[in-house]
Motif scaffolding. Structure first.
Motif, PDB file in Angstrom:
ATOM      1  N   LEU A  22       0.731  -1.166   0.005  1.00 17.10           N
ATOM      2  CA  LEU A  22      -0.137  -0.170   0.017  1.00 17.10           C
ATOM      3  C   LEU A  22       0.896   1.013  -0.118  1.00 17.10           C
ATOM      4  CD1 LEU A  22      -2.594  -1.243   2.636  1.00 17.10           C
ATOM      5  CD2 LEU A  22      -2.921  -0.879   0.075  1.00 17.10           C
ATOM      6  N   HIS A  23       2.159   0.961  -0.319  1.00 15.42           N
ATOM      7  CA  HIS A  23       2.960   2.266  -0.071  1.00 15.42           C
ATOM      8  C   HIS A  23       2.488   3.402  -1.073  1.00 15.42           C
ATOM      9  CE1 HIS A  23       6.662   4.484  -1.407  1.00 15.42           C
ATOM     10  NE2 HIS A  23       7.193   4.353   0.104  1.00 15.42           N
ATOM     11  N   ASP A  24       2.283   2.988  -2.242  1.00 15.12           N
ATOM     12  CA  ASP A  24       1.694   4.359  -3.255  1.00 15.12           C
ATOM     13  C   ASP A  24       0.212   4.450  -3.183  1.00 15.12           C
ATOM     14  OD1 ASP A  24       4.353   4.516  -3.999  1.00 15.12           O
ATOM     15  OD2 ASP A  24       4.092   2.753  -5.242  1.00 15.12           O
ATOM     16  N   HIS A  25      -0.486   4.053  -2.219  1.00 13.20           N
ATOM     17  CA  HIS A  25      -1.933   4.205  -2.103  1.00 13.20           C
ATOM     18  C   HIS A  25      -2.221   4.706  -0.746  1.00 13.20           C
ATOM     19  CE1 HIS A  25      -2.385   1.660  -5.680  1.00 13.20           C
ATOM     20  NE2 HIS A  25      -1.581   0.831  -5.269  1.00 13.20           N
ATOM     21  N   PRO A  26      -2.237   6.205  -0.589  1.00 10.77           N
ATOM     22  CA  PRO A  26      -2.258   6.961   0.786  1.00 10.77           C
ATOM     23  C   PRO A  26      -3.407   6.468   1.559  1.00 10.77           C
ATOM     24  CG  PRO A  26      -1.359   8.285  -0.925  1.00 10.77           C
ATOM     25  CD  PRO A  26      -1.691   6.939  -1.498  1.00 10.77           C
ATOM     26  N   LEU A  27      -4.575   6.606   1.009  1.00 10.73           N
ATOM     27  CA  LEU A  27      -5.890   6.230   1.789  1.00 10.73           C
ATOM     28  C   LEU A  27      -5.906   4.986   2.186  1.00 10.73           C
ATOM     29  CD1 LEU A  27      -8.459   7.496   2.954  1.00 10.73           C
ATOM     30  CD2 LEU A  27      -9.612   6.929   0.821  1.00 10.73           C
ATOM     31  N   PRO A  28      -6.060   3.829   1.467  1.00  5.96           N
ATOM     32  CA  PRO A  28      -5.992   2.591   2.056  1.00  5.96           C
ATOM     33  C   PRO A  28      -4.862   2.467   3.031  1.00  5.96           C
ATOM     34  CG  PRO A  28      -6.140   2.364  -0.342  1.00  5.96           C
ATOM     35  CD  PRO A  28      -5.727   3.871   0.021  1.00  5.96           C
ATOM     36  N   ARG A  29      -3.655   3.030   2.849  1.00  6.18           N
ATOM     37  CA  ARG A  29      -2.532   2.595   3.807  1.00  6.18           C
ATOM     38  C   ARG A  29      -2.925   3.276   5.082  1.00  6.18           C
ATOM     39  NH1 ARG A  29       1.718   7.023   2.532  1.00  6.18           N
ATOM     40  NH2 ARG A  29       0.188   8.106   3.473  1.00  6.18           N
ATOM     41  N   ASP A  30      -3.256   4.419   5.044  1.00  5.77           N
ATOM     42  CA  ASP A  30      -3.465   5.077   6.481  1.00  5.77           C
ATOM     43  C   ASP A  30      -4.595   4.421   6.966  1.00  5.77           C
ATOM     44  OD1 ASP A  30      -1.997   7.025   5.412  1.00  5.77           O
ATOM     45  OD2 ASP A  30      -3.462   8.655   4.938  1.00  5.77           O
ATOM     46  N   LEU A  31      -5.734   3.866   6.413  1.00  3.97           N
ATOM     47  CA  LEU A  31      -6.798   3.051   7.166  1.00  3.97           C
ATOM     48  C   LEU A  31      -6.221   1.852   7.770  1.00  3.97           C
ATOM     49  CD1 LEU A  31      -9.901   3.782   4.774  1.00  3.97           C
ATOM     50  CD2 LEU A  31      -9.526   4.769   6.926  1.00  3.97           C
ATOM     51  N   THR A  32      -5.309   1.135   6.613  1.00  2.69           N
ATOM     52  CA  THR A  32      -4.820  -0.065   7.461  1.00  2.69           C
ATOM     53  C   THR A  32      -4.110   0.217   8.671  1.00  2.69           C
ATOM     54  OG1 THR A  32      -4.790  -0.865   5.177  1.00  2.69           O
ATOM     55  CG2 THR A  32      -3.469  -2.051   6.847  1.00  2.69           C
ATOM     56  N   PHE A  63       9.223   3.987   7.777  1.00  2.00           N
ATOM     57  CA  PHE A  63      10.505   4.618   7.978  1.00  2.00           C
ATOM     58  C   PHE A  63      11.330   4.321   6.925  1.00  2.00           C
ATOM     59  CE2 PHE A  63      14.947   4.030   9.728  1.00  2.00           C
ATOM     60  CZ  PHE A  63      15.018   5.103  10.455  1.00  2.00           C
ATOM     61  N   LEU A  64      11.447   3.168   6.528  1.00  2.00           N
ATOM     62  CA  LEU A  64      12.226   2.850   5.386  1.00  2.00           C
ATOM     63  C   LEU A  64      11.781   2.859   3.707  1.00  2.00           C
ATOM     64  CD1 LEU A  64      13.815  -0.602   6.818  1.00  2.00           C
ATOM     65  CD2 LEU A  64      14.941   1.519   6.518  1.00  2.00           C
ATOM     66  N   HIS A  65      10.445   3.409   3.592  1.00  2.54           N
ATOM     67  CA  HIS A  65       9.828   3.293   2.338  1.00  2.54           C
ATOM     68  C   HIS A  65       9.767   2.088   1.787  1.00  2.54           C
ATOM     69  CE1 HIS A  65       9.553   7.929   2.951  1.00  2.54           C
ATOM     70  NE2 HIS A  65      10.727   7.891   3.269  1.00  2.54           N
ATOM     71  N   ALA A  66       9.281   1.131   2.389  1.00  2.00           N
ATOM     72  CA  ALA A  66       9.629  -0.131   1.772  1.00  2.00           C
ATOM     73  C   ALA A  66       8.453  -0.359   0.751  1.00  2.00           C
ATOM     74  CB  ALA A  66       9.152  -1.272   2.700  1.00  2.00           C
ATOM     75  N   THR A  67       8.876  -1.114  -0.245  1.00  2.00           N
ATOM     76  CA  THR A  67       8.039  -1.250  -1.570  1.00  2.00           C
ATOM     77  C   THR A  67       8.040  -2.843  -1.591  1.00  2.00           C
ATOM     78  OG1 THR A  67      10.373  -1.267  -3.047  1.00  2.00           O
ATOM     79  CG2 THR A  67       8.698   0.769  -2.875  1.00  2.00           C
TER      80      THR A  67
END
Length: 496
Positions: free
Chosen positions: A86-96, A130-134
């Motif tokens: 979800l690194h490049d999908h802010p809304l789903p990332r934040d909700l998760t 922290f590491l901007h993991a992909t």
């Protein structure tokens, strides 16, 4: 603050061994990741996984600790996959992320194992930010987590398992309830609300380092059970961060990622985190801040501006926690304080009874587990009373009473440690007066926990028998506890 760190009792040098083993275990994990050819982000992920495996796993038995340690990757790896995906999908990332916060806090109702797994899940998501993991980094990060947890387990359960020679650790459970009255449920809602505020406000401060605010909110909620405890913890987190940032300008910034000095600094910070955690949250946060600065130096992004941003995000996270505990299903300090003090008092009686039985020759009497439980309970009492004794508390009467309660409970603990030391001597003989003294201790505890206004105690003539002298000291402390616990000044500490 210095006194609390360097003068605090360390029975059996438990904190010293805990911290030294952590440095060894985390160092081994980082070395193993390096030998496996992992990149710097992989080594950082592995080091953090080892730190959490050694720091958060607190089951009562070694077997339980091993099971919880084995479950850490089971929980952490799926969360890591979700965070990277979800690194490049802010809304789903934040909700998760918010869902992980809520589930992690809610899991505390399942005891130490639930707490450990909840913390590991949250920190796995956090380190991915922290590491901007992909997704492309997942195989390496998975391997780093598994190798590091195995390395930490090898040190903890193989090379240096000092717990095998100790009685099972007593881990006091929080006061219970049902539904929303249950503290863990309330805190799950509070933490999620506070994290939502921190996430939104943190992104306004910095679109790149917003997760610092969420992390600050999360860690303020760890090991707290009431509104007052959380407020004090938030203050101490900000204070520790400020001091750590100031030291960072003097230490971490000049080092700026140089491998050998940074390795020494990281080892010192790890030792400080583990050694100070039980006695000073401010000192622990100072060490955590220096550790983060050192890691950013290794990654080549450390700068004065980054340190200022960390302070701002920490303030945002602390504000989120404060707003949540004040306005979302608040848990009052009085109820929590009452529960912990009563449990500590009953444990005082249990300790004296076990020690007296040991002196009387009862073969299976062992006061050591009770003493360990008492130390844990007194730690919880200190935490619950922290809002009342804090320098910023304006109610002086309650502050004086709370300090007196802490001092007298510490007196009880000191006398009990002396009594247990006497009972451990095979040459110590049983005195018939010990049984009568234990009965008086039991009566005093029942009077204090049952709501009696006074706990009378007769004057005792001086004695030379060490065990009896320690019991008389416990009696005196319990008798003196009646006044601060029942005093009219401010809100009651017990029996509210």
């Amino acid at each position: 603050m210095l006194k609390r760190m360097f003068v605090a009792p360390d029975p059996g040098r438990a904190r010293l061994r805990f911290a030294a083993r952590a440095v060894l275990g985390i160092g081994l994990a980082v070395v193993v990741c390096g030998l496996a050819g992992h990149s710097l982000p992989g080594a950082v992920t592995g080091g953090l996984a080892a730190l959490l495996a050694l720091f958060t796993v607190t089951d009562a038995t070694v077997r339980g600790q091993a099971v919880t340690t084995a479950l850490l990757p089971v929980v952490g790896l799926p969360v890591l996959a979700a965070a990277a995906g979800l690194h490049d999908h802010p809304l789903p990332r934040d909700l998760t992320f918010l869902a992980v916060v809520g589930a992690g806090v809610y899991a505390r109702r399942f005891g130490p194992r639930g707490h450990s797994l909840g913390v590991f899940a949250f920190m796995t998501f956090f380190v991915a930010q922290f590491l901007h993991a992909t997704p492309g980094q997942l195989p390496e990060l998975y391997a780093a987590v598994v190798l590091s947890v195995l390395s930490a387990a090898a040190v903890r359960f193989g090379l240096w398992c000092y717990e095998r020679r100790l009685p099972p650790a007593a881990v006091p459970a929080p006061p219970g309830g049902t539904g929303l009255n249950r503290i863990t449920t309330r805190q799950a809602v509070q933490a999620t609300a506070g994290a939502a505020f921190a996430l939104a406000a943190g992104q306004l401060v910095s679109g790149e380092r917003w997760y610092w605010a969420v992390g600050a909110t999360w860690w303020i909620f760890v090991n707290t059970t009431s509104r007052g405890e959380t407020l004090v913890r938030g203050f101490r987190r900000v204070l520790g961060t400020v001091i750590g940032l100031a030291l960072g300008f003097l230490v971490a910034v000049p080092v700026h990622g140089a491998p050998l000095p940074t390795a020494v600094l990281v080892a010192a910070c790890v030792f400080g985190i583990f050694y100070t955690a039980a006695v000073s949250y401010t000192w622990m946060m100072l060490c955590v801040t220096l550790l983060a600065e050192s890691l950013y130096g290794l990654l080549g992004v450390l700068s004065p501006g980054l340190l200022a941003l960390r302070l701002a995000e920490t303030g945002v996270g602390a504000l989120g926690a404060v707003l949540a505990v004040l306005f979302v299903l608040p848990v009052t300090t009085h109820a929590v304080t009452d529960a912990w003090i009563q449990r500590a008092l009953r444990c005082v009686h249990a300790c004296t009874a076990e020690a007296a039985a040991r002196l009387a020759g009862t073969p299976d009497a062992d006061p050591a587990p009770r003493v360990a439980e008492l130390e844990q309970l007194l730690g919880r009492v200190r935490l619950s009373l922290a809002p009342l004794v804090h320098p910023l508390n304006p109610v002086r009467g309650r502050k004086r009473r709370a300090r007196r309660v802490l001092a007298l409970l510490d007196d009880c603990a000191r006398e009990i440690r002396g009594l247990v030391a006497v009972a451990a001597d095979p040459e110590a003989s049983h005195d018939a007066r010990l049984a009568a003294a234990c009965w008086r201790v039991e009566a005093a505890v029942e009077a204090l926990t049952g709501g009696a206004a006074e706990v009378p105690v007769a004057e005792r003539p001086p004695v030379t028998e060490p065990a009896l002298a320690h019991l008389h000291g416990i009696e005196r402390a319990l008798a003196e506890l009646a006044a601060p616990l029942r005093g009219p000044s401010g809100s009651p500490l017990v029996g509210a």
